[in-house]
Scaffold this motif. Structure first.
Motif, mmCIF file in Angstrom:
data_model
loop_
_atom_site.group_PDB
_atom_site.id
_atom_site.type_symbol
_atom_site.label_atom_id
_atom_site.label_comp_id
_atom_site.label_asym_id
_atom_site.label_seq_id
_atom_site.Cartn_x
_atom_site.Cartn_y
_atom_site.Cartn_z
ATOM 1 N N VAL A 254 0.966 -1.321 -0.147
ATOM 2 C CA VAL A 254 -0.283 0.129 -0.256
ATOM 3 C C VAL A 254 1.038 1.135 -0.144
ATOM 4 O O VAL A 254 0.957 2.002 -1.051
ATOM 5 N N LEU A 255 2.239 1.568 1.053
ATOM 6 C CA LEU A 255 2.727 2.513 0.999
ATOM 7 C C LEU A 255 3.573 2.960 0.272
ATOM 8 O O LEU A 255 4.300 1.801 -0.575
ATOM 9 N N ALA A 256 3.989 4.254 -0.540
ATOM 10 C CA ALA A 256 4.583 4.415 -1.781
ATOM 11 C C ALA A 256 6.868 4.681 -0.852
ATOM 12 O O ALA A 256 6.321 4.665 0.380
ATOM 13 N N PRO A 257 7.352 4.539 -1.114
ATOM 14 C CA PRO A 257 8.898 5.063 -0.947
ATOM 15 C C PRO A 257 8.404 6.381 -0.210
ATOM 16 O O PRO A 257 7.699 7.206 -0.260
ATOM 17 N N ARG A 258 8.722 6.246 1.231
ATOM 18 C CA ARG A 258 9.251 8.050 1.837
ATOM 19 C C ARG A 258 10.086 8.242 1.019
ATOM 20 O O ARG A 258 10.651 8.472 0.263
ATOM 21 N N THR A 456 -12.749 3.812 -1.130
ATOM 22 C CA THR A 456 -12.022 2.230 -1.004
ATOM 23 C C THR A 456 -11.283 2.020 0.718
ATOM 24 O O THR A 456 -10.238 2.852 2.050
ATOM 25 N N VAL A 457 -11.045 0.699 1.128
ATOM 26 C CA VAL A 457 -10.845 0.597 2.642
ATOM 27 C C VAL A 457 -10.148 -0.542 2.300
ATOM 28 O O VAL A 457 -9.545 -1.037 3.723
ATOM 29 N N THR A 458 -9.461 -1.076 1.038
ATOM 30 C CA THR A 458 -8.761 -2.217 1.615
ATOM 31 C C THR A 458 -7.404 -1.890 0.759
ATOM 32 O O THR A 458 -7.664 -1.349 -0.564
ATOM 33 N N ARG A 461 -4.919 -0.100 -1.927
ATOM 34 C CA ARG A 461 -5.029 1.383 -1.928
ATOM 35 C C ARG A 461 -4.934 1.738 -0.410
ATOM 36 O O ARG A 461 -4.589 2.512 -0.101
ATOM 37 N N ASP A 462 -5.904 1.700 0.826
ATOM 38 C CA ASP A 462 -5.953 1.650 2.076
ATOM 39 C C ASP A 462 -5.550 0.381 2.743
ATOM 40 O O ASP A 462 -6.197 -0.398 2.474
ATOM 41 N N LEU A 463 -5.141 1.158 4.246
ATOM 42 C CA LEU A 463 -5.064 -0.187 5.176
ATOM 43 C C LEU A 463 -5.942 0.089 6.514
ATOM 44 O O LEU A 463 -5.855 -0.381 7.112
ATOM 45 N N THR A 464 -7.507 0.407 5.923
ATOM 46 C CA THR A 464 -8.352 0.306 7.197
ATOM 47 C C THR A 464 -9.130 -0.865 7.781
ATOM 48 O O THR A 464 -8.805 -1.245 8.383
#
Length: 473
Positions: A254-258, A456-458, A461-464
């Motif tokens: 889900v998360l991109a590089p900093r 979206t919550v999944t 795309r998403d970590l909810t």
């Protein structure tokens, strides 16, 4: 079995892909508005964005049920979930507003089949785990309230207000479905019932959340801390992470590089090195091909700093043309600063904070901004300005590169666990009960709404949903 009423709810402040489950959940909206207001407002409106309602109240209710159905298709539970909902006046000013608030109506411990004894669970989750409705008869599992005055009055964030369409095309308005998904997430369990301001547990019992909140400096979970240690953790800046295995496994998807700012060059001196930055919600995202140039300050204030809140004068325009502009936070929106330095020919923007604290992002939206922008701390800004003292009108000798660090993920600790929102000054209703604002892309459960959110919550795309699964959903 022990019950307690909830004393705090998460608030979303302006300052769904379906998950294949064995059994979908049924979620119903309980209209708690009086006749003629809120969901019963008879004001005529035109259907918009797939919302067929012909009155304001009908459109509000249709949007609510649409968001509830998205959550229902994502979760699994044999017990129908009831959400008590209303549109009422909430706190707001000309420049900011509480969009909505929601939370569990009741919390329960030691119910049938409770996974952990002597631990608080929100009512909807406790009912799912028990296989029967544990709530007080007739009571909603979740209570939610949303701002009925938003955009409709000059003292409540005047403008387009809520967008009631279902197609995520809110434009300059605030997408109500996104706000609803966020607040329903709180009510389903995206919150702790331990007081983050005092560290005190509700009736001396931990929340299920507290088993997964971990201080990443000491590797101690909240359930093993003293109240004072929990208070310190809640205002630690970047010191609190989510340690749930399902979220942590999903983070790399889900998360991109900093993002980072690299400073070098003949005149950089002690300012040389790598700087953590906050990303902008506007302009192009930073990528593997960095934007590089000399750093040049905007100077339009008596103390030698620059706000760039108005079009740059000729000297400042000459300085930033073809370079990365350094400006200070304050007075005007970040998009105004970016627009003004871009118009003067800058290739990038660095905004130095004007108050102490951890690095955070830059809010705002303007599709006309085509240069990257980042934010650095007040201390970092002072260090950079000191290195620029010997510059000429067009050269500084301080080289900067705006890019990404492929070895680090945005919004995570050293173990790639997502950080929680823990600003160094406690924000009641927001601290601890949200993901960090450093996440990239922006996550639904951050404390403020962002224009780039999707319905979206999944993952990917998403970590909810992964967090709710960690606590038992």
């Amino acid at each position: 079995m022990t019950k307690s009423p909830l004393r705090r709810i998460g608030a979303l402040v302006l300052s769904c892909a379906a998950f294949a489950g064995a059994q979908a959940a049924t979620i119903t909206i309980v209209n708690q508005n009086a006749p003629g207001i809120g969901f019963n407002d008879p004001t005529p409106v035109t259907p918009v964005g797939g919302n067929p309602g012909t009155t304001l109240g009908q459109q509000r209710l249709f949007a609510f049920q649409h968001a509830a159905d998205m959550w229902g298709a994502t979760l699994t539970s044999s017990v129908p979930i009831r959400i008590g909902a209303s549109f009422v006046p909430l706190s707001c000013t000309e420049n900011s507003a509480v969009l909505g608030s929601a939370g569990a109506n009741e919390i329960w411990s030691d119910f049938t089949s409770a996974p952990r004894p002597s631990t608080w669970y929100p009512s909807a989750l406790a009912s799912k785990l028990a296989g029967a409705d544990v709530s007080t008869p007739g009571e909603p599992h979740i209570i939610s309230r949303f701002n009925s005055r938003l955009g409709l009055f000059p003292d409540c964030l005047p403008g387009p207000g809520f967008y009631l369409g279902l197609d995520n095309r809110a434009g300059a308005a605030i997408d109500l479905v996104t706000v609803l998904l966020h607040e329903m997430g709180h009510g389903l369990g995206f919150q702790t019932f331990t007081d983050d301001e005092t560290g005190a547990e509700m009736l001396d019992l931990p929340s299920i959340w507290d088993y997964y909140l971990i201080d990443n400096r000491t590797e101690r979970p909240w359930v093993d801390m003293t109240p004072a240690e929990r208070v310190a953790s809640a205002i630690s800046g970047r010191g609190l992470s989510w340690n749930g295995p399902i979220v942590t496994a999903a983070v790399p998807q889900v998360l991109a590089p900093r993002s980072r700012l690299v400073v070098s060059g003949s005149a950089a001196g002690t300012a040389a090195g790598n700087y953590e930055v906050g990303d902008a919600s506007f302009g192009p995202p930073l990528g593997t091909a960095p934007v590089a140039g000399q750093l040049m300050p905007v100077v339009d204030q008596a103390d030698g700093t620059g706000l760039a809140c108005t079009p740059l004068n000729s000297l400042n325009g000459l300085a930033v043309r073809g370079n990365v502009a350094l400006v200070s936070r304050g007075t005007c929106p970040f998009v105004d600063k970016a627009r003004n330095v871009q118009a003067a020919g800058a290739i990038g923007l660095v905004v130095a904070d004007n108050v102490p604290g951890e690095v955070t992002g830059l809010s705002g939206s303007d599709p006309g901004i085509t240069i990257p922008a980042v934010r650095v701390t007040q201390d970092a800004g002072a260090t950079l300005r000191a290195a620029l003292q010997a510059r000429s009108r067009t050269r500084s000798g301080v080289a900067v590169s705006l890019g990404i660090d492929p070895t680090r993920l945005a919004g995570t600790d050293d173990r790639r666990r997502i950080l929680m929102y823990t600003p160094t000054t406690n924000a009641p209703g927001s601290s601890v009960a949200h993901y960090t604002t450093d996440a990239r892309p922006n996550q639904l459960m951050e404390p403020s709404i962002n224009a780039d959110l999707s319905h979206t919550v999944t993952p990917p795309r998403d970590l909810t949903l992964p967090l709710l699964q960690d606590i038992g959903w």
